[in-house]
Design a protein around this motif. Sequence first.
Motif, PDB file in Angstrom:
ATOM      1  N   LYS A 164       0.828  -1.207   0.000  1.00  0.00           N
ATOM      2  CA  LYS A 164       0.000   0.000   0.000  1.00  0.00           C
ATOM      3  C   LYS A 164       0.864   1.260   0.000  1.00  0.00           C
ATOM      4  CE  LYS A 164      -3.936   2.119   2.250  1.00  0.00           C
ATOM      5  NZ  LYS A 164      -4.908   2.029   3.326  1.00  0.00           N
ATOM      6  N   LYS A 167       2.491   1.653  -3.384  1.00  0.00           N
ATOM      7  CA  LYS A 167       1.539   2.118  -4.387  1.00  0.00           C
ATOM      8  C   LYS A 167       1.327   3.626  -4.248  1.00  0.00           C
ATOM      9  CE  LYS A 167      -3.285   1.780  -5.204  1.00  0.00           C
ATOM     10  NZ  LYS A 167      -4.531   1.116  -4.892  1.00  0.00           N
ATOM     11  N   ASN A 168       1.167   4.106  -3.030  1.00  0.00           N
ATOM     12  CA  ASN A 168       1.003   5.548  -2.796  1.00  0.00           C
ATOM     13  C   ASN A 168       2.251   6.317  -3.213  1.00  0.00           C
ATOM     14  OD1 ASN A 168      -1.552   5.141  -1.803  1.00  0.00           O
ATOM     15  ND2 ASN A 168      -0.910   5.164   0.334  1.00  0.00           N
ATOM     16  N   GLY A 206       4.386   5.452  -5.530  1.00  0.00           N
ATOM     17  CA  GLY A 206       4.429   5.465  -6.996  1.00  0.00           C
ATOM     18  C   GLY A 206       3.485   6.490  -7.589  1.00  0.00           C
ATOM     19  N   SER A 207       2.272   6.599  -7.046  1.00  0.00           N
ATOM     20  CA  SER A 207       1.312   7.569  -7.588  1.00  0.00           C
ATOM     21  C   SER A 207       1.740   9.000  -7.265  1.00  0.00           C
ATOM     22  CB  SER A 207      -0.085   7.293  -7.058  1.00  0.00           C
ATOM     23  OG  SER A 207      -0.127   7.464  -5.657  1.00  0.00           O
ATOM     24  N   ASP A 208       2.314   9.218  -6.085  1.00  0.00           N
ATOM     25  CA  ASP A 208       2.820  10.550  -5.740  1.00  0.00           C
ATOM     26  C   ASP A 208       3.981  10.947  -6.646  1.00  0.00           C
ATOM     27  OD1 ASP A 208       0.958  10.733  -3.741  1.00  0.00           O
ATOM     28  OD2 ASP A 208       2.359  10.228  -2.124  1.00  0.00           O
ATOM     29  N   GLY A 232       4.539   9.812  -9.689  1.00  0.00           N
ATOM     30  CA  GLY A 232       3.990  10.054 -11.022  1.00  0.00           C
ATOM     31  C   GLY A 232       3.325  11.417 -11.125  1.00  0.00           C
ATOM     32  N   GLY A 233       2.601  11.822 -10.084  1.00  0.00           N
ATOM     33  CA  GLY A 233       1.965  13.147 -10.073  1.00  0.00           C
ATOM     34  C   GLY A 233       2.994  14.268 -10.065  1.00  0.00           C
ATOM     35  N   LYS A 256       4.457  14.530 -13.572  1.00  0.00           N
ATOM     36  CA  LYS A 256       3.487  15.159 -14.474  1.00  0.00           C
ATOM     37  C   LYS A 256       3.416  16.666 -14.213  1.00  0.00           C
ATOM     38  CE  LYS A 256      -1.251  15.079 -16.014  1.00  0.00           C
ATOM     39  NZ  LYS A 256      -2.594  14.582 -15.799  1.00  0.00           N
TER      40      LYS A 256
END
Length: 79
Positions: A23, A26-27, A29-31, A33-34, A37
Amino acid sequence: MGSFSIWHWLIVLLIVVMVFGTKKLKNLGSDLGGAVKGFKDGMKDGAAPEQPATSTAGQVTQQVTSEQTTIDVQAKQKG
């Protein structure tokens, strides 16, 4: 001797997953990626030519200076 084999990387990955859990990874990785971007969008906006901004504040300032308006302010002191 200087490079790691695939087995070394799999063991490191297994240890990281055991320590942090899926978990949190995953968080993370998304942070990440954001953030990438947002950085790309910022670079894209910075590369675009700047357009002259028309603001009402600039117009008001020009009006005040052209009319030579003076505002008197009385200062009060706490006593």
